[in-house]
Design a protein around this motif. Structure first.
Motif, PDB file in Angstrom:
ATOM      1  N   PRO A  48       0.640  -1.381   0.177  1.00 36.76           N
ATOM      2  CA  PRO A  48       0.061   0.207  -0.339  1.00 36.76           C
ATOM      3  C   PRO A  48       1.102   1.665  -0.497  1.00 36.76           C
ATOM      4  CG  PRO A  48      -0.404  -1.295   1.828  1.00 36.76           C
ATOM      5  CD  PRO A  48       0.497  -2.174   1.033  1.00 36.76           C
ATOM      6  N   GLU A  57      -4.861   0.713  -5.217  1.00 32.89           N
ATOM      7  CA  GLU A  57      -3.572  -0.778  -4.376  1.00 32.89           C
ATOM      8  C   GLU A  57      -2.194  -0.693  -3.331  1.00 32.89           C
ATOM      9  OE1 GLU A  57      -4.638  -4.740  -5.068  1.00 32.89           O
ATOM     10  OE2 GLU A  57      -6.679  -4.469  -6.598  1.00 32.89           O
ATOM     11  N   ASP A  71      -7.135  -1.066  -7.991  1.00 27.78           N
ATOM     12  CA  ASP A  71      -8.196  -2.340  -8.466  1.00 27.78           C
ATOM     13  C   ASP A  71      -9.609  -1.356  -8.791  1.00 27.78           C
ATOM     14  OD1 ASP A  71     -10.409  -3.494  -6.825  1.00 27.78           O
ATOM     15  OD2 ASP A  71      -9.347  -3.003  -5.281  1.00 27.78           O
ATOM     16  N   SER A  80     -15.420  -1.835  -1.863  1.00 30.35           N
ATOM     17  CA  SER A  80     -14.642  -3.376  -2.254  1.00 30.35           C
ATOM     18  C   SER A  80     -14.784  -3.878  -1.845  1.00 30.35           C
ATOM     19  CB  SER A  80     -13.647  -2.793  -0.636  1.00 30.35           C
ATOM     20  OG  SER A  80     -13.027  -1.623   0.390  1.00 30.35           O
ATOM     21  N   LYS A  83     -10.736  -9.981  -2.623  1.00 26.19           N
ATOM     22  CA  LYS A  83      -9.910 -10.111  -3.575  1.00 26.19           C
ATOM     23  C   LYS A  83      -9.544 -11.507  -4.073  1.00 26.19           C
ATOM     24  CE  LYS A  83      -7.731  -6.019  -4.108  1.00 26.19           C
ATOM     25  NZ  LYS A  83      -9.528  -5.161  -2.385  1.00 26.19           N
TER      26      LYS A  83
END
Length: 307
Positions: A48, A57, A71, A80, A83
């Motif tokens: 990050p 990201e 992202d 969000s 993943k």
């Protein structure tokens, strides 16, 4: 890595075709021009970055280059999502930048004509601020082609056209030579037109694709002195209906228009694309953010054209 067969983007120059890589996000089908894609790889852990855009990201370094990871599900949906273990990174290269975009699956590659790509209706695409640059039908499925340049420009405005490059040039006299521009992005059309006006080029006509610019040229074919109607043409490459390579070929193969300078101004300018543009007769080619360089090129070409 894209294999050689799939990455064979050296289509015959000027055929008005595009190869689209189809991918999914939450079972929705999207597309990207294969010419922008450099690699497909499994998603990897990302570091990050503080104060980054909410859709960024972070960064990772798969080999010898540090890549920013966007992202794409978050960018498109505004929220969000987990993943997935099978998520992929589409590593892109345009505007002289390498950026990785997270997607859920990659479906395949389709080759279609730009004539079969329609501009999305503003009512369903978010209007002028939408990120859908076209709708294509590939093997019976509708594919939304995303405007990756606009996505990156929103995430990192400093990577887009900068008016400061024009302001540094200082005062410039007004010039009446008519310039025609084919550019499908509403955002970039406004920026390019504003930049040229600030540079003194006040007689600018914008067209949303190569087909409409070519239709205009046909309308003035028998009007007498063509130089009074068009002094120079600037064209993007990626556009619905007719791309910039096809437009360049038509102009340079036409005895009435071939002397008109044509500048290809695109995010796709690479060594490979320069070969294509040169084969088609383009007078100059440059990457889109270089607006100051574009003005310098216009000055030179128009001085030569009107000498």
């Amino acid at each position: 890595m894209l294999d050689d067969a799939k990455k064979g983007i050296l289509l015959e120059s000027g055929t008005n075709e595009i190869e689209i890589m189809e991918f999914t996000i939450d079972d929705n089908l999207y597309g990207i021009n294969v010419a922008k894609v450099r690699e497909i790889m499994m998603a990897a852990p990302v570091k990050p970055m503080p104060h980054a855009h909410h859709a960024v990201e972070g960064i990772f370094k798969p080999r010898d280059i540090v890549l920013t990871v966007v992202d794409l599900p978050y960018y498109l949906n505004g929220k969000s999502s987990p993943k997935g273990e099978k998520d992929l990174f589409i590593v892109t290269n345009f505007n002289k930048m390498f950026i990785a975009f997270r997607v859920h699956t990659v479906v395949g590659i389709s080759r279609i004509s730009w004539k079969n790509i329609q501009k999305p209706d503003k009512a369903i695409s978010g209007g002028e601020d939408g990120v859908a640059t076209g709708i294509a039908q590939c093997e019976g499925e509708l594919v939304t082609i995303l405007d990756f340049e606009k996505i990156v420009a929103e995430i990192a405005p400093e990577t887009s056209i900068q008016m400061s490059e024009i302001e540094k040039k200082g005062y410039r006299e007004c010039r009446e030579m008519p310039i025609l521009i084919a550019e499908d992005s509403v955002l970039l059309s406004k920026l390019i037109e504003e930049a040229l006006h600030k540079s003194g080029y006040i007689n600018v006509s914008m067209f949303p694709n190569g087909q409409e610019l070519w239709d205009y040229l046909q309308s003035i074919r028998n009007s007498g002195n063509i130089r009074e109607k068009v002094a120079l043409i600037i064209t993007d490459i990626e556009m619905p209906q007719m791309d910039g390579h096809r437009l360049t070929k038509l102009i340079k193969d036409d005895k009435e228009f071939k002397q008109i300078p044509v500048v290809i101004f695109s995010s796709l300018i690479t060594d490979e694309m320069r070969i294509k543009g040169k084969q088609l007769g383009a007078d100059e080619q440059m990457s889109k953010p270089e607006i100051g360089h574009l003005v310098d090129v216009l000055d030179r070409l128009l001085a030569r054209y009107y000498q």
